[in-house]
Design a protein around this motif. Sequence first.
Motif, PDB file in Angstrom:
ATOM      1  N   ARG A  75       0.815  -1.211   0.000  1.00  0.00           N
ATOM      2  CA  ARG A  75       0.000   0.000   0.000  1.00  0.00           C
ATOM      3  C   ARG A  75       0.849   1.263   0.000  1.00  0.00           C
ATOM      4  N   THR A 101       3.840  -0.683   4.353  1.00  0.00           N
ATOM      5  CA  THR A 101       2.526  -1.130   4.805  1.00  0.00           C
ATOM      6  C   THR A 101       1.891  -2.027   3.750  1.00  0.00           C
ATOM      7  N   SER A 103      -1.767  -4.243   2.938  1.00  0.00           N
ATOM      8  CA  SER A 103      -3.178  -4.243   3.312  1.00  0.00           C
ATOM      9  C   SER A 103      -3.931  -5.389   2.654  1.00  0.00           C
ATOM     10  N   ASP A 109      -3.787  -4.008   8.952  1.00  0.00           N
ATOM     11  CA  ASP A 109      -2.603  -3.875   8.109  1.00  0.00           C
ATOM     12  C   ASP A 109      -1.423  -4.624   8.711  1.00  0.00           C
TER      13      ASP A 109
END
Length: 222
Positions: A75, A101, A103, A109
């Motif tokens: 992400r 990150t 997701s 997350d």
Amino acid sequence: MKASFRLKSAAIVAAACVLLVGGTALAASGIVSSIVSHNRIGSETTTYVDISKLENDINMDVLTVERFDNGFTFRSAEIFDMSDYSEDGAKMADASGLDITYSKDGLPDIYLDIEPVSTIRNDEDTSMETRMVGDVAVKYSLDEYLFLPPNMEGQVSQELLDRMENDDHFFISYGSDQEETQMITNLIFDVNGVHYCLMTFDTTLTVDELFDMAEELITEGK
């Protein structure tokens, strides 16, 4: 004494990964008592191919994947800068790394914290389980974190301080907007002088699923 740390920004993930395995960070000249971390303004990208630019900025080659087999997908990524301080407030070291990150709909997350292996910290290993991926040791822990606002530093009860001293998997962190407790699952490993911490908050993923993600990074990351 187990080290706690304070944060100057929302970079909780970057600083948390440093101490999640527990223990006191010992250095030749003293103890790493606090860690200050902040995201580098303007460094965030939501385009996976731009990670190579961030690598160049911090002069570090890292292992990443765009999408894990279990559906977690890239992400965003950004640079963080971090400093270690001794008990008397002296700066002991600076480092930069990446926060990435991943997701997936309906699940918390997953964060991948990447930084150089520290040359001054020698943390006691209090991980709950270790599995080998080739010659790489992957260490798992489940830790309880009490996040507190900065103005609560020095006001924590002795009971909580004693618990942090004696419980390898309980930590207090200063710098959040409000008081909250979260369970943090993490796996850590080192590859070619780079330290990786795969972490998620209050997850429903199994330990085996998390180990599979770490193995995927080690064997397929580029």
